[in-house]
Design an enzyme around this catalytic site. Structure first.
Site, PDB file in Angstrom:
ATOM      1  N   GLU A  43      45.162 104.441 -13.631  1.00 26.58           N
ATOM      2  CA  GLU A  43      44.612 105.940 -13.222  1.00 26.58           C
ATOM      3  C   GLU A  43      42.957 105.833 -13.200  1.00 26.58           C
ATOM      4  OE1 GLU A  43      46.742 109.104 -15.035  1.00 26.58           O
ATOM      5  OE2 GLU A  43      45.561 110.502 -13.919  1.00 26.58           O
ATOM      6  N   GLN A  79      28.741  86.718  -3.136  1.00 23.83           N
ATOM      7  CA  GLN A  79      27.764  87.165  -2.188  1.00 23.83           C
ATOM      8  C   GLN A  79      27.682  86.433  -1.138  1.00 23.83           C
ATOM      9  OE1 GLN A  79      26.128  90.204  -1.952  1.00 23.83           O
ATOM     10  NE2 GLN A  79      27.342  90.907  -3.624  1.00 23.83           N
ATOM     11  N   HIS A  89      19.232  89.370  -5.839  1.00 25.69           N
ATOM     12  CA  HIS A  89      18.949  90.189  -7.084  1.00 25.69           C
ATOM     13  C   HIS A  89      17.788  89.168  -7.495  1.00 25.69           C
ATOM     14  CE1 HIS A  89      19.581  91.479 -11.166  1.00 25.69           C
ATOM     15  NE2 HIS A  89      19.909  90.235 -11.540  1.00 25.69           N
TER      16      HIS A  89
HETATM   17  N1  LIG Z   1      28.594  88.898  -7.670  1.00 27.99           N
HETATM   18  C1  LIG Z   1      28.381  89.954  -6.805  1.00 27.99           C
HETATM   19  O1  LIG Z   1      28.926  90.722  -6.208  1.00 27.99           O
HETATM   20  C2  LIG Z   1      26.628  90.076  -6.783  1.00 27.99           C
HETATM   21  C3  LIG Z   1      25.861  89.109  -6.916  1.00 27.99           C
HETATM   22  N2  LIG Z   1      24.451  89.488  -6.574  1.00 27.99           N
HETATM   23  C4  LIG Z   1      23.446  88.305  -6.845  1.00 27.99           C
HETATM   24  O2  LIG Z   1      23.901  87.378  -5.854  1.00 27.99           O
HETATM   25  C5  LIG Z   1      23.760  85.973  -6.341  1.00 27.99           C
HETATM   26  C6  LIG Z   1      24.929  85.218  -6.354  1.00 27.99           C
HETATM   27  O3  LIG Z   1      26.135  85.562  -7.199  1.00 27.99           O
HETATM   28  P1  LIG Z   1      27.611  85.511  -6.905  1.00 27.99           P
HETATM   29  O4  LIG Z   1      27.658  85.476  -5.680  1.00 27.99           O
HETATM   30  O5  LIG Z   1      28.061  86.290  -7.969  1.00 27.99           O
HETATM   31  O6  LIG Z   1      27.658  83.733  -7.272  1.00 27.99           O
HETATM   32  P2  LIG Z   1      28.904  83.106  -7.223  1.00 27.99           P
HETATM   33  O7  LIG Z   1      29.302  82.601  -8.981  1.00 27.99           O
HETATM   34  O8  LIG Z   1      30.214  83.953  -6.893  1.00 27.99           O
HETATM   35  O9  LIG Z   1      28.760  81.889  -6.237  1.00 27.99           O
HETATM   36  C7  LIG Z   1      27.913  80.928  -6.556  1.00 27.99           C
HETATM   37  C8  LIG Z   1      27.852  80.002  -5.463  1.00 27.99           C
HETATM   38  O10 LIG Z   1      26.757  78.999  -5.222  1.00 27.99           O
HETATM   39  C9  LIG Z   1      27.257  77.803  -5.401  1.00 27.99           C
HETATM   40  N3  LIG Z   1      26.393  76.663  -6.337  1.00 27.99           N
HETATM   41  C10 LIG Z   1      26.394  76.609  -7.561  1.00 27.99           C
HETATM   42  N4  LIG Z   1      25.546  75.719  -7.639  1.00 27.99           N
HETATM   43  C11 LIG Z   1      24.944  75.301  -6.461  1.00 27.99           C
HETATM   44  C12 LIG Z   1      23.950  74.600  -6.273  1.00 27.99           C
HETATM   45  N5  LIG Z   1      23.381  73.543  -6.901  1.00 27.99           N
HETATM   46  N6  LIG Z   1      23.359  74.641  -4.829  1.00 27.99           N
HETATM   47  C13 LIG Z   1      23.976  75.459  -3.973  1.00 27.99           C
HETATM   48  N7  LIG Z   1      25.127  75.985  -4.389  1.00 27.99           N
HETATM   49  C14 LIG Z   1      25.450  76.190  -5.738  1.00 27.99           C
HETATM   50  C15 LIG Z   1      28.736  77.801  -5.914  1.00 27.99           C
HETATM   51  O11 LIG Z   1      29.461  76.784  -5.629  1.00 27.99           O
HETATM   52  P3  LIG Z   1      30.822  76.141  -6.232  1.00 27.99           P
HETATM   53  O12 LIG Z   1      31.966  76.383  -5.710  1.00 27.99           O
HETATM   54  O13 LIG Z   1      30.611  74.601  -6.119  1.00 27.99           O
HETATM   55  O14 LIG Z   1      30.404  76.400  -7.763  1.00 27.99           O
HETATM   56  C16 LIG Z   1      28.862  78.905  -5.275  1.00 27.99           C
HETATM   57  O15 LIG Z   1      29.668  78.771  -3.999  1.00 27.99           O
HETATM   58  C17 LIG Z   1      23.146  86.186  -7.688  1.00 27.99           C
HETATM   59  O16 LIG Z   1      21.768  86.238  -7.661  1.00 27.99           O
HETATM   60  C18 LIG Z   1      23.644  87.545  -8.301  1.00 27.99           C
HETATM   61  O17 LIG Z   1      23.008  88.120  -9.249  1.00 27.99           O
HETATM   62  C19 LIG Z   1      24.005  90.595  -6.480  1.00 27.99           C
HETATM   63  C20 LIG Z   1      24.731  91.727  -5.932  1.00 27.99           C
HETATM   64  C21 LIG Z   1      26.359  91.537  -6.653  1.00 27.99           C
HETATM   65 MG   LIG Z   2      23.956  92.020 -11.062  1.00 30.09          MG
END
Ligand SMILES: NC(=O)C1=CN([C@@H]2O[C@H](COP(=O)(O)OP(=O)(O)OC[C@H]3O[C@@H](n4cnc5c(N)ncnc54)[C@H](OP(=O)(O)O)[C@@H]3O)[C@@H](O)[C@H]2O)C=CC1
Ligand SMILES: [Mg+2]
Ligand SMILES: CC[C@](O)(C(C)=O)C(=O)O
Ligand SMILES: [Mg+2]
EC number: 1.1.1.86
Length: 337
Positions: A232, A29, A109
């Protein structure tokens, strides 16, 4: 209760264009929001820890990367897009000390607010913009001139303008091209967890794996089983996406439709519906959230084991081979689109 749905004409993009936005995290995201906000004329910076492997990806895209604390201090709108289980620590350490009167704290979220893991102060707006789709497709659709629908919610309206701000943000990432629905943190969290567990991810993955197992255990070729129950499925779901289950039934043969109508309810039997209700109950009463938080705190032993088991499922090997022969199918996932 009738829902309120907003489109681009209802949103004022200048509101978000007037803010300094910090996106904390640059994963699925995070990259989609950041790049689309920037393309919509918004002043955006990324917050990532010094050692984060996401830093290089964000910098490659010309985004300014700071630490989460620096980004939060500089911004007046902080969107947390780090993993749900990490958010409360980032909030306590990096965001809370840098929150000022009039700032806005945004979520993608509602997990941490719904389950009381983060308790923001009363002088900031607390809102949510939650796209209803995977981040990589949120970005892909934005670039293609389309949009993934989004939910907005306001938990705390300190400024009196939090809803307009959330709608403006949702429009800037393409959500209002498809439709933005106003909801609550509670409704978004509970429906999102239910959808991903019972239908979209848990239900669909188990359905596909089980169908593949039944065919291959009966002696049918794994390649045929793969095309039948996984490849499919996308084509069938595309028809549902475009025109509902009715259009899918219009396009398939009468033989398939009779099988669908009579056998579908045997697969998703009343017992399956009962299990779905149980799963929803565990989400509503906090059982799932407590279990997931404890699992994460313990170093994710069960998560890691089950993920590995999934990766070792024979359908993955078969799929890898077949997809390599269809150049248009295996579209790599990147955070640089
Ligand atoms: N995935 C999706 O499509 C969806 C997600 N959401 C929500 O969006 C949010 C993010 O999820 P998602 O995108 O899946 O997450 P990801 O796991 O894809 O990405 C997480 C990001 O956060 C970084 N990160 C980890 N630790 C820290 C920290 N201490 N400080 C700052 N950044 C940090 C990671 O960096 P690093 O590379 O260093 O690990 C990475 O860039 C959640 O709340 C999720 O529920 C909502 C709708 C859909
Ligand atoms: Mg979800
Ligand atoms: C379906 C999974 C999801 O809820 C999403 C992409 O919307 C998630 O948390 O990743
Ligand atoms: Mg979701």
């Amino acid at each position: 209760m009738a829902v309120e749905i907003f489109y681009d004409d209802d949103a004022d993009l200048s509101i978000i264009q007037g803010r300094k936005v910090a996106v904390i995290g640059y994963g699925s995201q995070g990259h989609a929001h950041s790049l689309s906000l920037r393309d919509s004329g918004v002043d955006v910076r990324i917050g990532l820890p010094e050692g984060s492997k996401s830093r290089a990806k964000a910098e490659e895209q010309g985004l300014r990367v700071l630490t989460p604390a620096e980004a939060s201090a500089e911004a007046d709108l902080i969107m947390i897009l780090a993993p749900d289980t990490k958010q409360r620590f980032i909030y306590e350490q990096d965001i809370a000390p840098n929150l000022k009167d009039g700032d806005a704290l945004f979520f993608g979220h509602g997990f941490n607010i719904r389950y009381d893991l983060i308790k923001p102060p009363s002088n900031v707006d607390v809102a949510m913009v939650a796209p209803k789709g995977p981040g990589h497709l949120v970005r892909r659709q934005f670039v293609d001139g389309k949009g993934v629908p989004a939910l907005i919610a306001v938990e705390q309206d300190a400024s009196g303008n939090a809803q307009a701000l959330a709608l403006s943000y949702a429009a800037a990432i393409g959500g209002a091209r498809a439709g933005v629905i106003k909801t609550t943190f509670k409704e978004e969290t509970e429906t999102d967890l239910f959808g991903e567990q019972a239908v979209l991810c848990g239900g669909a993955s188990a359905l596909v794996q089980t169908g593949f197992e039944v065919l291959t255990e009966a002696g049918y070729a794994p390649e045929i089983a793969y095309f039948e129950v996984l490849h499919e499925l996308k084509l069938i779901v595309d028809l549902m996406y475009e025109g509902g289950i009715a259009r899918q039934r219009y396009s398939i043969s009468d033989t398939a439709e009779y099988g669908d109508l009579t056998r579908g309810p045997r697969v998703i039997s009343p017992a399956v519906k009962e299990e779905m209700k149980k799963i929803l109950g565990e989400i509503q009463d906090g059982t799932f959230a407590r279990e997931w938080v404890a699992e994460d705190e313990a170093g994710r032993p069960n998560f890691t084991k089950l993920e590995e088991q999934g990766n070792q499922h024979p359908i993955e090997e078969t799929g890898k081979k077949l997809r390599s022969l269809m150049s248009w199918v295996d579209r790599p996932i990147t955070e640089t689109a």
